[in-house]
Design an enzyme around this catalytic site. Structure first.
Site, PDB file in Angstrom:
ATOM      1  N   GLU A  89     -11.190  15.600  65.963  1.00 56.85           N
ATOM      2  CA  GLU A  89     -12.528  15.152  65.559  1.00 56.85           C
ATOM      3  C   GLU A  89     -13.225  14.434  66.719  1.00 56.85           C
ATOM      4  O   GLU A  89     -12.590  14.007  67.690  1.00 56.85           O
ATOM      5  CB  GLU A  89     -12.398  14.232  64.341  1.00 56.85           C
ATOM      6  CG  GLU A  89     -13.693  13.702  63.756  1.00 56.85           C
ATOM      7  CD  GLU A  89     -14.645  14.805  63.291  1.00 56.85           C
ATOM      8  OE1 GLU A  89     -15.329  15.381  64.169  1.00 56.85           O
ATOM      9  OE2 GLU A  89     -14.701  15.059  62.070  1.00 56.85           O
ATOM     10  N   HIS A 123      -9.015  20.056  57.467  1.00 59.94           N
ATOM     11  CA  HIS A 123      -7.863  19.394  56.844  1.00 59.94           C
ATOM     12  C   HIS A 123      -8.108  19.092  55.362  1.00 59.94           C
ATOM     13  O   HIS A 123      -9.251  19.106  54.878  1.00 59.94           O
ATOM     14  CB  HIS A 123      -7.560  18.077  57.572  1.00 59.94           C
ATOM     15  CG  HIS A 123      -8.712  17.113  57.555  1.00 59.94           C
ATOM     16  ND1 HIS A 123      -8.993  16.308  56.476  1.00 59.94           N
ATOM     17  CD2 HIS A 123      -9.664  16.846  58.480  1.00 59.94           C
ATOM     18  CE1 HIS A 123     -10.054  15.578  56.736  1.00 59.94           C
ATOM     19  NE2 HIS A 123     -10.492  15.880  57.948  1.00 59.94           N
ATOM     20  N   GLU A 133      -8.004  16.577  51.896  1.00 59.74           N
ATOM     21  CA  GLU A 133      -8.692  15.307  51.609  1.00 59.74           C
ATOM     22  C   GLU A 133      -7.861  14.091  52.011  1.00 59.74           C
ATOM     23  O   GLU A 133      -6.641  14.071  51.880  1.00 59.74           O
ATOM     24  CB  GLU A 133      -9.004  15.245  50.115  1.00 59.74           C
ATOM     25  CG  GLU A 133      -9.820  14.036  49.687  1.00 59.74           C
ATOM     26  CD  GLU A 133     -10.021  13.993  48.186  1.00 59.74           C
ATOM     27  OE1 GLU A 133     -10.964  14.629  47.709  1.00 59.74           O
ATOM     28  OE2 GLU A 133      -9.195  13.343  47.505  1.00 59.74           O
TER      29      GLU A 133
END
Length: 219
Positions: free
Chosen positions: A86, A9, A11
């Protein structure tokens, strides 16, 4: 065989502050949104030569919003795959890296140990995370045999992918960077995974160079 382009992805403010994100649903910052646009333009150029067949993303906003910019550019449906979100870092989430030892010493030690079986309070062990990621990636590959797929995900997932494709143990030091909006190409086949390219961020480096040139000219 399936060629998967894994993309981290753009920032977020927590990336900049070096805070543990995990399952926290953090939005892209302004830089991340610019990165997503640059990536979309780059992938549109790539697709003009060889089209992509499918586009998947983690369900977390920072990955999903990066993928959405590409989905719109390529007119390719965005499919959500929670299996590539994640790692859950449990009690470490929201804490910056410099403070985890002081604030959560046991969980910090578990995270740093990289022991696959060591529990992480409130989160996933490294072994649980690895198994989830590999299973999800292989499910995607099996749906798209012989095709080229985009998959938007996170730094921890990329770490697992790189190790699995390289035959590197979870405990060993990592030798590559996990860059925001970096393109990481992996061939997933029945006889194993193979890295075809890693860490391609030419699309963002060209923008940085252009900004630097403009700054010099404006002095």
């Amino acid at each position: 065989m399936t060629e998967i382009w894994f993309i981290r992805h753009g920032e977020t403010d927590w990336n900049v502050a070096r805070r543990m994100q995990g399952w926290q649903d953090i939005d892209l910052n302004d830089t991340g949104r610019v990165q997503a646009g640059l990536l979309a333009a780059r992938l549109a150029r790539d697709a003009a030569t060889t089209p992509f067949d499918a586009l998947y993303s983690s369900d977390l906003a920072r990955a999903r919003d990066t993928a959405q910019a590409v989905s719109e550019q390529l007119a390719l449906r965005l499919r959500i795959e929670p299996g590539v979100r994640e790692r859950s870092f449990g009690v470490l989430e929201g804490i910056d890296l410099e403070k985890i030892d002081a604030l959560q010493p046991e969980a910090a030690a578990a995270w740093k140990s990289r022991d696959p079986q060591r529990p992480l309070e409130g989160g996933e062990s490294l072994g649980q995370f690895r198994n989830r990621v590999i299973s999800a990636v292989e499910d995607v590959a099996n749906r798209h045999h012989g095709e080229r797929v985009l998959l938007f995900t996170h730094g921890g997932v990329l770490d697992i992918v790189w190790r699995h494709a390289s035959g590197l143990p979870l405990e060993a030091p990592r030798e590559v960077e996990l860059r925001n909006v970096g393109i990481n190409r992996v061939v997933v086949a029945a006889d194993g995974w193979r890295i075809a390219g890693w860490g391609d961020v030419a699309h963002t480096e060209a923008e940085v160079a252009a900004r630097d040139d403009a700054s010099v000219l404006g002095r």
